[in-house]
Design a protein around this motif. Sequence first.
Motif, mmCIF file in Angstrom:
data_model
loop_
_atom_site.group_PDB
_atom_site.id
_atom_site.type_symbol
_atom_site.label_atom_id
_atom_site.label_comp_id
_atom_site.label_asym_id
_atom_site.label_seq_id
_atom_site.Cartn_x
_atom_site.Cartn_y
_atom_site.Cartn_z
ATOM 1 N N LEU A 49 0.841 -1.191 0.000
ATOM 2 C CA LEU A 49 0.000 0.000 0.000
ATOM 3 C C LEU A 49 0.881 1.247 0.000
ATOM 4 O O LEU A 49 1.761 1.395 0.850
ATOM 5 C CB LEU A 49 -0.897 0.021 1.246
ATOM 6 C CG LEU A 49 -1.691 1.311 1.482
ATOM 7 C CD1 LEU A 49 -2.794 1.455 0.436
ATOM 8 C CD2 LEU A 49 -2.276 1.341 2.884
ATOM 9 N N GLY A 50 0.651 2.125 -0.958
ATOM 10 C CA GLY A 50 1.354 3.399 -0.994
ATOM 11 C C GLY A 50 0.362 4.535 -0.881
ATOM 12 O O GLY A 50 -0.747 4.458 -1.415
ATOM 13 N N THR A 51 0.746 5.576 -0.174
ATOM 14 C CA THR A 51 -0.139 6.736 -0.066
ATOM 15 C C THR A 51 0.677 7.976 0.242
ATOM 16 O O THR A 51 1.697 7.913 0.917
ATOM 17 C CB THR A 51 -1.228 6.518 1.010
ATOM 18 O OG1 THR A 51 -2.038 7.679 1.116
ATOM 19 C CG2 THR A 51 -0.633 6.209 2.360
ATOM 20 N N LEU A 52 0.219 9.098 -0.268
ATOM 21 C CA LEU A 52 0.904 10.361 -0.039
ATOM 22 C C LEU A 52 -0.121 11.478 0.060
ATOM 23 O O LEU A 52 -0.941 11.665 -0.838
ATOM 24 C CB LEU A 52 1.876 10.670 -1.193
ATOM 25 C CG LEU A 52 2.662 11.982 -1.074
ATOM 26 C CD1 LEU A 52 3.565 11.975 0.158
ATOM 27 C CD2 LEU A 52 3.491 12.227 -2.336
ATOM 28 N N ALA A 53 -0.060 12.206 1.177
ATOM 29 C CA ALA A 53 -0.927 13.368 1.380
ATOM 30 C C ALA A 53 -0.075 14.618 1.485
ATOM 31 O O ALA A 53 1.046 14.575 2.010
ATOM 32 C CB ALA A 53 -1.767 13.196 2.646
ATOM 33 N N GLU A 54 -0.596 15.718 1.015
ATOM 34 C CA GLU A 54 0.115 16.996 1.068
ATOM 35 C C GLU A 54 -0.883 18.114 1.350
ATOM 36 O O GLU A 54 -2.037 18.053 0.919
ATOM 37 C CB GLU A 54 0.825 17.277 -0.259
ATOM 38 C CG GLU A 54 1.861 16.246 -0.645
ATOM 39 C CD GLU A 54 2.402 16.488 -2.043
ATOM 40 O OE1 GLU A 54 3.494 17.075 -2.152
ATOM 41 O OE2 GLU A 54 1.725 16.088 -3.018
ATOM 42 N N VAL A 55 -0.423 19.114 2.063
ATOM 43 C CA VAL A 55 -1.211 20.324 2.253
ATOM 44 C C VAL A 55 -0.809 21.296 1.153
ATOM 45 O O VAL A 55 0.362 21.671 1.026
ATOM 46 C CB VAL A 55 -0.969 20.945 3.650
ATOM 47 C CG1 VAL A 55 -1.705 22.269 3.779
ATOM 48 C CG2 VAL A 55 -1.422 19.967 4.738
ATOM 49 N N VAL A 56 -1.770 21.691 0.329
ATOM 50 C CA VAL A 56 -1.502 22.540 -0.833
ATOM 51 C C VAL A 56 -2.404 23.766 -0.781
ATOM 52 O O VAL A 56 -3.425 23.789 -0.077
ATOM 53 C CB VAL A 56 -1.719 21.764 -2.152
ATOM 54 C CG1 VAL A 56 -0.779 20.582 -2.246
ATOM 55 C CG2 VAL A 56 -3.164 21.285 -2.265
ATOM 56 N N GLU A 57 -2.053 24.754 -1.548
ATOM 57 C CA GLU A 57 -2.853 25.980 -1.595
ATOM 58 C C GLU A 57 -4.018 25.796 -2.556
ATOM 59 O O GLU A 57 -3.829 25.509 -3.746
ATOM 60 C CB GLU A 57 -1.983 27.160 -2.028
ATOM 61 C CG GLU A 57 -2.707 28.492 -1.984
ATOM 62 C CD GLU A 57 -1.803 29.679 -2.311
ATOM 63 O OE1 GLU A 57 -2.350 30.775 -2.551
ATOM 64 O OE2 GLU A 57 -0.572 29.492 -2.341
ATOM 65 N N GLY A 58 -5.226 25.958 -2.043
ATOM 66 C CA GLY A 58 -6.421 25.847 -2.880
ATOM 67 C C GLY A 58 -7.041 27.198 -3.158
ATOM 68 O O GLY A 58 -6.496 28.240 -2.772
ATOM 69 N N ASP A 59 -8.177 27.204 -3.812
ATOM 70 C CA ASP A 59 -8.852 28.452 -4.156
ATOM 71 C C ASP A 59 -9.313 29.218 -2.917
ATOM 72 O O ASP A 59 -9.353 30.450 -2.910
ATOM 73 C CB ASP A 59 -10.071 28.160 -5.049
ATOM 74 C CG ASP A 59 -9.667 27.604 -6.403
ATOM 75 O OD1 ASP A 59 -8.521 27.849 -6.822
ATOM 76 O OD2 ASP A 59 -10.502 26.919 -7.030
ATOM 77 N N ASP A 60 -9.648 28.474 -1.863
ATOM 78 C CA ASP A 60 -10.162 29.111 -0.640
ATOM 79 C C ASP A 60 -9.238 28.885 0.549
ATOM 80 O O ASP A 60 -9.678 28.775 1.689
ATOM 81 C CB ASP A 60 -11.558 28.560 -0.315
ATOM 82 C CG ASP A 60 -12.550 28.817 -1.440
ATOM 83 O OD1 ASP A 60 -12.565 29.955 -1.956
ATOM 84 O OD2 ASP A 60 -13.274 27.878 -1.807
ATOM 85 N N GLY A 61 -7.941 28.809 0.283
ATOM 86 C CA GLY A 61 -6.975 28.569 1.356
ATOM 87 C C GLY A 61 -6.390 27.175 1.266
ATOM 88 O O GLY A 61 -6.567 26.462 0.268
#
Length: 313
Positions: free
Chosen positions: A238-250
């Motif tokens: 199982l591989g997984t990757l999460a990231e906090v990115v800049e979206g349209d509303d923050g």
Amino acid sequence: MRLGTRASELATTQSGHVADMIRELGREVELVEISTEGDTSTAPLTTFGGTGIFVSALRDALLRGDCDLAVHSLKDIPTYPHEGITLAATPPREDARDVLVARDGLTLGELPPGSRVGTGSPRRVSQLAALGLGLDLVDIRGNVDSRIRKLRAGDYDAIVLARAGLARLGRLDEATEVLDPIQVLPAPGQGALAIECRSEDAELVALLGSLDHGPTRAAVTAERAVLAALEAGCSAPLGTLAEVVEGDDGDELWIRAAALSLDGALSVRKSATGPVDQAEAIGLRLASEMLDDGAADLIPPTPQAPPVRKQQA
């Protein structure tokens, strides 16, 4: 304060970084080296039948009072709670991707069919096999230095390692390619550190909490929610990757995951996005969608973990 750590060069280097962070808070720290089952056995990791082989001895030492806190690679920690122990902080994460270290400076695409590629991870084996490059994927154990020495001795044409480990050891220049997560997703929590202490030590929990990095905590929370909901161990494909990115509303959280059969022939791949403060719910929702698509049939259950029912976020 006594900081419990595995004795390998990478573990003591990582723990040394955490010790320096704590010293900046005005507290003195000494490292206490502790041997774990995963360090003393030479058997393939897949034969241990569960999670926590690099963690249990450190936690036992913590509860005995042999140390005041412990530092782990977060990817080694089981997702289910351990009574009496609190995950007090996740410092800023290193780059979570995998890297190739190959003879003659070769990249993955340049390795000839039949090349011997060393890795002890079913996650890496399944994803590399899925690329259809005709590689001979061979088990390898040992610390970073011993694995690279085996490569230089000609036992392997290439090996796959976590980029974070090479970076922390100051050996990143030995990597011949950083693997794109589109090809090989990292393990849940890879590149992140976990600082644990006894739950009853409220003062230390608060002190260490100041080292917690919000974006890292959100990302690994989502990744580990996927891991838990799929009842997968740290050696599962199982591989997984999460990231906090800049979206349209923050800021928003973005996560993708892949569950594969061991031979890489079958896979379930999904992604999801959502608010950062709903990291666990996002991970659970993603896992639920993967289960609906048959991911449970691809991942062996983890014997040591309590049963986890399919959850709706």
